[in-house]
Motif scaffolding. Structure first.
Motif, short mmCIF file in Angstrom:
data_model
loop_
_atom_site.label_atom_id
_atom_site.label_comp_id
_atom_site.label_asym_id
_atom_site.label_seq_id
_atom_site.Cartn_x
_atom_site.Cartn_y
_atom_site.Cartn_z
N LYS A 90 0.82 -1.22 0.00
CA LYS A 90 0.00 0.00 0.00
C LYS A 90 0.84 1.26 0.00
O LYS A 90 1.97 1.28 0.48
CB LYS A 90 -0.91 0.00 1.24
CG LYS A 90 -1.93 -1.14 1.23
CD LYS A 90 -2.95 -0.95 0.13
CE LYS A 90 -4.07 -1.96 0.15
NZ LYS A 90 -3.74 -3.19 -0.60
N LYS A 91 0.25 2.33 -0.57
CA LYS A 91 0.88 3.65 -0.52
C LYS A 91 0.16 4.48 0.53
O LYS A 91 -0.96 4.93 0.32
CB LYS A 91 0.80 4.33 -1.89
CG LYS A 91 1.53 5.65 -1.94
CD LYS A 91 1.44 6.32 -3.30
CE LYS A 91 2.37 5.69 -4.30
NZ LYS A 91 2.44 6.46 -5.57
N GLY A 92 0.82 4.62 1.67
CA GLY A 92 0.23 5.41 2.75
C GLY A 92 0.70 6.84 2.70
O GLY A 92 -0.10 7.76 2.56
N CYS A 93 1.99 7.03 2.81
CA CYS A 93 2.55 8.38 2.85
C CYS A 93 3.40 8.71 1.64
O CYS A 93 3.57 9.86 1.27
CB CYS A 93 3.39 8.55 4.12
SG CYS A 93 4.86 7.46 4.12
N ASP A 94 3.99 7.68 1.01
CA ASP A 94 4.92 7.85 -0.12
C ASP A 94 6.18 8.62 0.30
O ASP A 94 6.85 9.20 -0.53
CB ASP A 94 4.22 8.58 -1.28
CG ASP A 94 4.74 8.12 -2.64
OD1 ASP A 94 5.38 7.04 -2.71
OD2 ASP A 94 4.52 8.83 -3.64
N GLY A 96 8.24 7.29 3.19
CA GLY A 96 9.04 6.50 4.12
C GLY A 96 8.68 6.67 5.57
O GLY A 96 9.52 6.42 6.45
N GLN A 97 7.45 7.07 5.86
CA GLN A 97 7.11 7.35 7.25
C GLN A 97 6.09 6.39 7.85
O GLN A 97 5.92 6.37 9.07
CB GLN A 97 6.58 8.78 7.37
CG GLN A 97 7.65 9.79 7.04
CD GLN A 97 7.14 11.21 7.08
OE1 GLN A 97 5.94 11.44 7.24
NE2 GLN A 97 8.03 12.16 6.94
N CYS A 98 5.37 5.61 7.03
CA CYS A 98 4.28 4.81 7.59
C CYS A 98 4.52 3.30 7.52
O CYS A 98 3.95 2.54 8.29
CB CYS A 98 2.97 5.15 6.91
SG CYS A 98 2.84 4.52 5.21
N GLY A 99 5.32 2.84 6.59
CA GLY A 99 5.63 1.41 6.48
C GLY A 99 4.59 0.60 5.71
O GLY A 99 4.75 -0.62 5.57
N ALA A 100 3.54 1.24 5.21
CA ALA A 100 2.48 0.50 4.51
C ALA A 100 3.01 -0.18 3.24
O ALA A 100 2.41 -1.14 2.75
CB ALA A 100 1.33 1.43 4.15
N CYS A 101 4.12 0.31 2.71
CA CYS A 101 4.67 -0.21 1.45
C CYS A 101 5.77 -1.24 1.67
O CYS A 101 6.44 -1.62 0.70
CB CYS A 101 5.25 0.95 0.65
SG CYS A 101 6.63 1.72 1.54
N ASN A 111 11.30 -0.08 2.49
CA ASN A 111 10.14 0.73 2.10
C ASN A 111 10.18 0.88 0.58
O ASN A 111 11.07 1.56 0.04
CB ASN A 111 10.19 2.11 2.76
CG ASN A 111 9.87 2.05 4.23
OD1 ASN A 111 9.18 1.14 4.70
ND2 ASN A 111 10.36 3.00 4.99
N CYS A 113 8.46 2.61 -1.32
CA CYS A 113 8.22 3.97 -1.81
C CYS A 113 9.50 4.79 -1.81
O CYS A 113 9.54 5.86 -2.39
CB CYS A 113 7.15 4.68 -0.99
SG CYS A 113 7.69 5.16 0.67
S1 FES Z 1 4.07 4.53 1.74
FE1 FES Z 1 4.53 5.15 3.76
S2 FES Z 1 6.53 4.37 4.07
FE2 FES Z 1 6.13 3.93 2.00
#
Ligand code: FES
Ligand code: FES
Length: 223
Positions: A90-94, A96-101, A111, A113
């Motif tokens: 997933k793309k959460g923040c794009d 490097g701050q959320c880890g969804a990717c 990460n 992204c």
């Molecule tokens: S989308 Fe949030 S760290 Fe990559």
């Protein structure tokens, strides 16, 4: 005209005269006049003249090799999602701050992204889609289900990939920021260790206690 009168030059606060303002305005106009044809020329160029050259990339994802032709600025996350249709990451923040990717690069979590697809030509990448063995879930996936380690699920693929990578790091003896004894060959995996090692993965639904419980189960700790 009264000879004794001062010339009528108004001085603005800060010592700027009307003449100076008019002079600088004329200079700005001249610059714009000179620059506009260049802007118009750039705007009129065909897209393929201004875009960077496409480059061939061979991505090995979940055991399959994909040969792509990509803009070299394409992130690994966009290559997975937009070019290979692997939308589990997933793309959460794009940023490097959320880890969804989070995906695994040769077993190491990264990460997606924050890295370019062209940097991983030929390297083995595992996404959430590649963890299960056919219809059989990966033990970490099964543990997340058993412990309700999610609510909306948006962060979950990143959490699971990160948890798999994290357990590998722990088993390999890599210390974390909360490891008390750096002399230990294999630091004990406590809840504090799990939370610290998973701190790069944000869960907006705050399913953290259940995520820790799932990881404890896979690590063979009492749950
Ligand atoms: S989308 Fe949030 S760290 Fe990559
Ligand atoms: S389950 Fe919703 S963000 Fe984690």
């Amino acid at each position: 005209m009264d000879e004794n009168r001062e010339p009528r030059i108004r001085v603005a606060p800060g010592g700027v005269t009307r003449r100076m303002v008019l002079g600088s305005g004329a200079a700005t106009g001249a610059l714009l006049f000179a620059g506009l044809p260049r802007l118009a020329w750039a705007a009129g160029r065909p897209a393929d003249e201004t875009a960077p050259a496409q480059v061939p990339v061979e991505l090995k994802v979940n055991g399959h090799t994909h040969v792509l032709t990509l803009d070299p600025r394409t992130t690994l996350l966009d290559a997975l999602r937009e070019h290979l249709g692997l939308t589990g990451s997933k793309k959460g923040c794009d940023h490097g701050q959320c880890g969804a990717c989070t995906v695994l690069l040769d077993g190491r979590r990264i990460n997606a992204c924050l890295t370019l697809a062209v940097m991983h030509d030929g390297e083995p990448i595992t996404t959430i889609e590649g963890l299960a063995d056919g219809e059989t879930l990966h033990p970490m996936q099964a543990a997340f289900v058993a412990h309700d380690g999610f609510q909306c699920g948006y962060c979950t693929s990143g959490q699971i990939c990160s948890a798999v990578g994290m357990l590998g790091e722990s088993r390999a003896g890599m210390p974390s920021h909360v490891t008390a004894d750096l002399e230990q060959a294999r630091p004990e995996l406590t809840d504090a260790e799990i939370r610290e090692r998973m701190s790069g993965n944000i869960c907006r639904c705050a399913a953290y206690p259940n995520i820790v419980a799932a990881i404890r189960q896979v690590a063979g700790m009492p749950t």
